[in-house]
Structures are given as structure tokens and as C-alpha cells.
Design a protein around this motif. Structure first.
Motif, PDB file in Angstrom:
ATOM      1  N   LEU A 195      54.621   0.085  30.426  1.00 27.32           N
ATOM      2  CA  LEU A 195      55.153   0.775  31.905  1.00 27.32           C
ATOM      3  C   LEU A 195      56.383   0.194  32.360  1.00 27.32           C
ATOM      4  CD1 LEU A 195      51.653   0.730  33.860  1.00 27.32           C
ATOM      5  CD2 LEU A 195      52.704   2.522  32.674  1.00 27.32           C
ATOM      6  N   ARG A 199      58.588   2.899  29.678  1.00 30.79           N
ATOM      7  CA  ARG A 199      58.919   3.720  30.748  1.00 30.79           C
ATOM      8  C   ARG A 199      59.983   3.404  31.573  1.00 30.79           C
ATOM      9  NH1 ARG A 199      54.918   7.855  29.371  1.00 30.79           N
ATOM     10  NH2 ARG A 199      53.135   6.688  28.419  1.00 30.79           N
ATOM     11  N   CYS A 255      46.722   5.246  35.830  1.00 30.46           N
ATOM     12  CA  CYS A 255      48.008   5.101  35.562  1.00 30.46           C
ATOM     13  C   CYS A 255      48.567   6.390  34.985  1.00 30.46           C
ATOM     14  CB  CYS A 255      48.257   3.926  34.502  1.00 30.46           C
ATOM     15  SG  CYS A 255      47.926   2.337  35.117  1.00 30.46           S
ATOM     16  N   THR A 312      52.601   8.125  35.160  1.00 30.17           N
ATOM     17  CA  THR A 312      53.229   8.816  33.976  1.00 30.17           C
ATOM     18  C   THR A 312      53.122  10.318  34.003  1.00 30.17           C
ATOM     19  OG1 THR A 312      51.024   8.439  32.536  1.00 30.17           O
ATOM     20  CG2 THR A 312      52.752   6.552  32.758  1.00 30.17           C
ATOM     21  N   ARG A 313      52.319  10.980  34.360  1.00 30.00           N
ATOM     22  CA  ARG A 313      51.982  12.329  34.291  1.00 30.00           C
ATOM     23  C   ARG A 313      52.460  13.056  35.414  1.00 30.00           C
ATOM     24  NH1 ARG A 313      51.455  12.757  29.082  1.00 30.00           N
ATOM     25  NH2 ARG A 313      49.616  11.601  28.109  1.00 30.00           N
ATOM     26  N   GLY A 372      56.192  10.076  37.379  1.00 31.35           N
ATOM     27  CA  GLY A 372      56.451   9.851  36.249  1.00 31.35           C
ATOM     28  C   GLY A 372      58.006  10.666  35.904  1.00 31.35           C
ATOM     29  N   ALA A 422      57.189   0.682  39.065  1.00 30.60           N
ATOM     30  CA  ALA A 422      56.575   0.786  37.624  1.00 30.60           C
ATOM     31  C   ALA A 422      56.532  -0.759  37.080  1.00 30.60           C
ATOM     32  CB  ALA A 422      57.486   1.442  36.729  1.00 30.60           C
ATOM     33  N   GLU A 460      56.568   4.145  25.129  1.00 36.57           N
ATOM     34  CA  GLU A 460      56.466   5.381  25.940  1.00 36.57           C
ATOM     35  C   GLU A 460      55.469   6.220  25.512  1.00 36.57           C
ATOM     36  OE1 GLU A 460      60.097   8.027  28.251  1.00 36.57           O
ATOM     37  OE2 GLU A 460      60.695   6.611  26.618  1.00 36.57           O
ATOM     38  N   THR A 487      50.790   6.430  25.264  1.00 35.46           N
ATOM     39  CA  THR A 487      49.642   6.066  25.709  1.00 35.46           C
ATOM     40  C   THR A 487      48.834   5.424  24.515  1.00 35.46           C
ATOM     41  OG1 THR A 487      49.349   7.713  27.423  1.00 35.46           O
ATOM     42  CG2 THR A 487      47.361   6.602  26.591  1.00 35.46           C
TER      43      THR A 487
END
Length: 607
Positions: free
Chosen positions: A90, A94, A208, A213-214, A218, A245, A290, A292
Motif C-alpha cells: 500500500l 500503490r 483495503c 485500491t478499487r 484508488g 495510503a 501493486e 493483491t
């Protein structure tokens, strides 16, 4: 990140594979025809994207029935390490913030469980306190890092320092922490511990994904990490997004530590050490950032190898792991899971916006800081702007007004302060003195994203786009924070439909057009341009000039342009302003300022 079924990317993929209706066939209409036109490769990818997560979940749920107790315990430990690596992702993957002392947050969670058992404290309360403490430590650390020109260096030093400080405290506070011997932690039986860990990991990852992220967050995070400059010009507060983040990364690391403690059975000061901090970097780099899946694949693989081979072949195992790490960095820098993820995603850039942004690229228009009445307000009024860099005075009392719907071109010799003034108006530089009003609002101290919300757009001398995203995703990104998002004009239709190429591979002229289309998607009322035709050939420069002139005519947007090409200035400018020595030397039409003796002297150096 994958593209949803039925998206424009899937359509582009079909076109790329050469699929087309037979000659003489009726035009394609309805979902049945679209399904028939879908290539088998795309159908297989969609099936695998649905089936593989289900198979993985079934395998994890059934694992205790096919493995011995040691293997289940090893897998449980790998899941704890995987959640730790996911938390680091994260931040590093990310948000683009490298933390080399992330074990500081992991250790807080581990010690929370150990202290709760040792001193008969409520477990939920102590774990919650550890997570809150991790966030409270992370926020000032990341704020200091982001305030620096290069955030990674102070962030690395600060996280290492926090970890060493906590390690020292755990070592010296023997009555509380057990000192160097640490604290023993008991847990449930192996199978129960496995399912508790698996459930907790699944819950944390799901939350999360949903929150960070989604969703729209994100999308903001992709922009802020990949191109902070363009993110700010899209109305995104990059500092706030990346700080959030990083704080979430610290919280997830603390939760991973809390799950780890009963699995490991012993918590010692080493959980704060650099050894664990560097190990999690290796897990994440091997598995793939980056992603899952990547952090868990890397962490579980290394944990299994260490548990089964580390004790017997310790020297050789460490050597092999180091060699594997170097090989992956050289051959597959995106990690071992990158290639399978790319195959599942299909044609197009490796980086894609979250599905939510692709389904709903715009947002509901919100009220902006416009004038309350219908009286025309000048988009820009600058008064007495001064800016120095050390002993050099670049702007020495700049006064300029740009009226609504007008194009003002700034010209002048090199070093006159043109680009500096544009950066002050955009909010990238703070003036040393003077005032700046945008649409009647005092914007002297406003950050870039707040000025964008007022209606300011910016194009740069070197086109600023998110190079890893497709042109279509860049345009979606531009609409995420737009106060009043609008569709780009029809002349940009080729960019709107382009899902298959990374924007960084476009020719310079197309990247310039993409940047303009991104700015127009936010419906600006004042557009700032720094040498918009720089690097373009004559035909592309004329095309861009026509588009800018049409923009002003069609929308009433005011333009403030820094330009050296006098042919472009003649076509665009309603007023030409000449700068010299950091202040306005002359203003008027191009012919008027060209005839001014003071202007000639400034350009030619005559006295």
C-alpha cells in the motif's frame, strides 16, 4: 488491475485480434452479437479471472485437511508475513513511498498481543491501541517525507529511526517487555489458528480493496503516485492521498504483527529490527508490487523455503534467495506474478485504473467557488507579485489582469520571469509578496488542487500525462475530481477510444493533444500554457493553435500563454504582454509592442 467485461478495453482487444463480422453481415446490435464477436482468448481470460480466485479460496480452505501440522503452521506464518507485505505494498507499490523500517509498525501489533497476555490486558483494546499508535506515528513521518523534494530519503531514515527507537525501548524496559528474552505468547491449536489468520487476512484485504485500491480513492492514488504534478492539476490533493495510503499501510502492518504473535509463540525486540524490514522488501519484490496476490505469493514462498530448507541448508538457502532476488530484479522487475497477471488482463497497458473509475469516470457536478451574481469577474488579477530565488529577483512587482474569454500571451527575453509567473498563478510557487485573485477569490495561499477546483487548468512545456495508463484511462482520470466534468470535444475521439497503448508511447504531438483533452475534460475557465507548441512540427503546431483558438471561442475560457513563436502569438493573442526584469514592460497588440523602443532594447540588449 483488470478490465471489467464489456469495457472499451475488451472492445479494443477484439479489434486488435482482427475479429470482424463477415462481409455483408448485418450491423452488430445487442449483447448477443457482442458476445459472438468476443475472441476465444478474451472469453478464456474472463473465465480464468472468475475461476482462479475461487479455486485459490477453495484450496486455502481445504489446506488443513491435506497437510500435516507443521505445514499448516508454516502456511499460517506465511499468511501473516503476506499480510505484512501487502501492507507495505500500500505504501511502496500503490503510493510510491519506500519504507525501509516498516517493521516498526509490525512490531507494535506483535507486542500489543504479547503485552495483553503478559499483563492481563484486554486484547481488543491493546491491538486497537497499537493500530492507532502506528497511524499516529506514520502520519507525521510521511508528512515530513512528502515535504522534502525527494520523499524517499527522509522517509527511509525516519522509519528506520522509529524502528530502532522502539527496539531500544523493548530491550531496556525489561519489567514490561521481557527485555532481550521477549515475551511468550500462547495461541489456539494449529488448525484453529490457521482459520482465524485466514479469515482475518481475507477481511483486511477485502476492506483495503473496497476502501483503498478499487474505489475512487484508488484512482486518486494511481495519479498521485505515478504523476504528482498531473494529479494536482487534475484537482487531486496528492499529499493527503499518499499520506492516507501510508497510514493505512502502517495500520495493516500492525494488524499483521498482531496475527503473527500467537503463531510465532515468542515476541522479542527483533520484530522491530532491520532484518525483518529488509525481508518484507524482498518478499514484496519477489511476488510483485501493486497486486493483491503478489505480496502473499512472495511471502509464503520465502517462508516455506526458510522453514523447510533454512535450518538444514542455511548458507546455501540464503545464497540461493539472494541470487533469486537479483535475477527477478533484472529479468522480471515487476515480480514473479507479473507475467500471469498480464496474461489475465489481456492486451493493453500493465497499469489500469480501478474498475469503479472505468465504469463511472465522471462525478456529480458540485458547486464551485464562482461569483454569486452575474457580474463578470476577471479570471486572474495579479497585483505586485514578487518572487526571488536566493539573491536573484525573478519577479519584481508583476501586475496582470486576464479578462474572461480573452487570450493573453506573455513574451519576453529569457530570464524575464514568464514561466515563474505562470507557476505562481498555478500554485506551484508561492510568491514572496503581492496578491493573486482567481475568479474573485483570494488564491494567494491556495494549493494547486484548490485552484483547479476554482477553474484553473494547466498545460506544461513537456506534456504531463500518466505514462503507464492508456489515453482513455488518462481522460477518465482527469474527470475524477473535476467540479463539472465534460466530454472532450469530438476532435479527440481517437484518444477517448484508445485503450491499448500506454500514453508514454504516443508521439509528442499526440501526448500534447492528450494533455489538452485532459484539461478540457475538467471544463477550465482559465487555462495556463507554457510554450504549448514546443517540440512540435509546423503542421502539429498549427493544428494545436486552431484547437486552442476554438476552445476560447466555444467555451469562453480565458488563456494565459507563454510563447516564443510569434506566428502562434499573432494567431492566439487578444493582448500581448512583454515581460523584462520581472515586471511588465509593455502591453497591446503584437504590432504595437513590436514597435515599442523599450521592447526592442530588452530583446536586443540595446541602451
Amino acid at each position: 488491475m483488470t478490465v471489467p467485461a464489456g469495457s472499451a478495453a475488451a472492445t479494443g482487444s477484439a479489434a486488435a485480434t482482427g475479429s470482424a463480422p463477415a462481409a455483408g453481415a448485418a450491423p452488430a446490435h445487442g449483447p448477443a452479437t457482442a458476445t459472438a464477436a468476443t475472441p476465444p482468448a478474451d472469453r478464456l481470460r474472463r473465465t480464468l479471472r472468475v475461476a482462479l480466485p475461487g479455486l485459490a479460496a477453495a484450496g486455502l480452505l481445504a489446506a488443513p485437511f491435506g497437510l500435516d501440522a507443521f505445514a499448516v503452521a508454516t502456511l499460517t506464518l506465511g499468511l501473516c508475513h503476506g499480510l505484512f507485505a501487502y501492507g507495505l505494498d500500500l505504501s511502496w507499490g500503490r503510493a510510491g513511498l519506500l519504507s525501509v523500517g516498516h517493521a516498526a509498525f509490525f512490531g507494535l501489533g506483535a507486542y500489543a498481543v504479547a503485552l495483553a497476555q503478559e499483563h492481563d490486558l484486554p486484547l481488543t483494546l491493546t491491538v486497537t491501541a497499537a493500530v492507532v499508535a502506528a497511524v499516529l506515528v506514520a502520519l507525521p513521518v510521511v508528512r515530513i517525507g512528502l515535504a522534502a523534494p525527494v520523499p524517499d530519503a527522509p522517509l527511509i531514515l525516519l522509519t528506520i529511526g522509529v524502528g530502532l527507537l522502539l527496539q531500544r525501548a523493548a530491550t531496556t524496559l525489561t519489567p514490561v517487555t521481557g527485555g532481550t528474552n521477549g515475551l511468550s505468547v500462547s495461541g489456539p491449536d494449529v488448525v484453529t489458528s490457521y482459520y482465524v489468520t485466514l479469515g482475518a487476512v481475507a477481511a483486511v484485504v477485502a476492506v483495503c480493496a473496497l476502501v483503498l485500491t478499487r474505489g475512487r480513492f484508488g484512482t486518486r492514488l494511481v495519479a498521485a503516485a505515478r504523476n504528482p504534478e498531473r494529479a494536482a492539476q487534475s484537482g487531486i490533493d496528492g499529499t493527503r492521498v499518499r499520506s492516507a495510503a501510508f497510514a493505512a499501510s502502517a495500520a495493516v502492518a500492525a494488524l499483521a504483527g498482531a496475527l503473527y504473535a500467537p503463531v510465532a509463540g515468542l515476541v522479542s525486540p527483533q520484530v522491530f529490527g532491520l532484518g525483518l524490514s529488509t525481508s518484507v522488501l524482498i518478499w514484496l519484490a519477489l511476488g510483485g508490487r501493486e497486486s493483491t496476490v503478489g505480496p502473499f505469493v512472495g511471502a509464503v514462498a520465502v517462508t516455506v523455503g526458510q522453514q523447510y530448507l533454512g535450518s538444514t541448508w542455511q548458507g546455501w538457502y540464503v545464497l540461493a534467495l539472494a541470487a533469486l532476488f537479483l535475477l527477478v530484479v533484472q529479468v522480471a522487475p515487476a515480480g514473479l506474478t507479473a507475467a500471469p497477471r498480464r496474461l489475465l488482463a489481456g492486451p493493453g497497458p500493465d497499469l489500469r485504473l480501478p474498475a469503479a473509475a472505468r465504469r463511472d469516470p465522471g462525478r456529480t457536478p458540485r458547486k464551485t467557488a464562482k461569483a454569486a451574481d452575474t457580474t463578470p469577474v476577471a479570471p486572474l488579477v495579479a497585483t505586485g507579485i514578487r518572487k526571488s530565488f536566493g539573491p536573484v529577483d525573478v519577479l519584481t512587482g508583476m501586475d496582470l489582469t486576464v479578462e474572461a474569454g480573452k487570450c493573453v500571451c506573455l513574451i519576453g527575453p529569457n530570464g524575464a520571469g514568464k514561466s515563474t509567473f505562470l507557476n505562481v498563478v498555478a500554485g506551484q510557487l508561492a510568491p514572496d509578496a503581492g496578491s493573486l485573485r482567481l475568479f474573485g477569490t483570494d488564491a494567494t495561499g491556495l494549493p494547486v488542487h484548490r485552484r483547479v477546483a476554482l477553474g484553473v487548468g494547466r498545460m506544461f512545456q513537456i506534456p504531463s500525462v500518466v505514462a503507464d495508463l492508456s489515453p482513455a484511462d488518462n481522460l477518465r482520470l482527469a474527470r475524477v475530481e473535476a467540479p463539472e466534468p465534460t466530454d472532450p470535444p469530438a476532435e479527440f475521439a481517437d484518444l477517448v477510444a484508445d485503450e491499448l497503448r500506454p500514453a508514454g508511447t504516443l508521439p509528442l504531438a499526440d501526448r500534447r493533444r492528450l494533455e489538452l483533452a485532459m484539461v478540457l475534460s475538467a471544463a477550465p475557465r482559465l487555462l495556463l500554457l507554457d510554450e504549448p507548441a514546443a517540440g512540435l512540427g509546423p503542421d502539429d503546431a498549427r493544428r494545436l493553435t486552431r484547437e486552442l483558438r476554438e476552445l476560447g471561442r466555444r467555451t469562453g475560457c480565458a488563456l494565459l500563454v507563454v510563447e516564443h513563436d510569434m506566428d502562434i502569438v499573432r494567431e492566439l493573442a487578444d493582448e500581448v504582454v512583454v515581460l523584462a526584469g520581472g515586471t511588465v514592460l509593455a502591453r497591446g497588440s503584437l504590432d504595437e509592442v513590436a514597435a515599442d523602443p523599450a521592447v526592442r532594447a530588452a530583446y536586443l540588449g540595446a541602451h
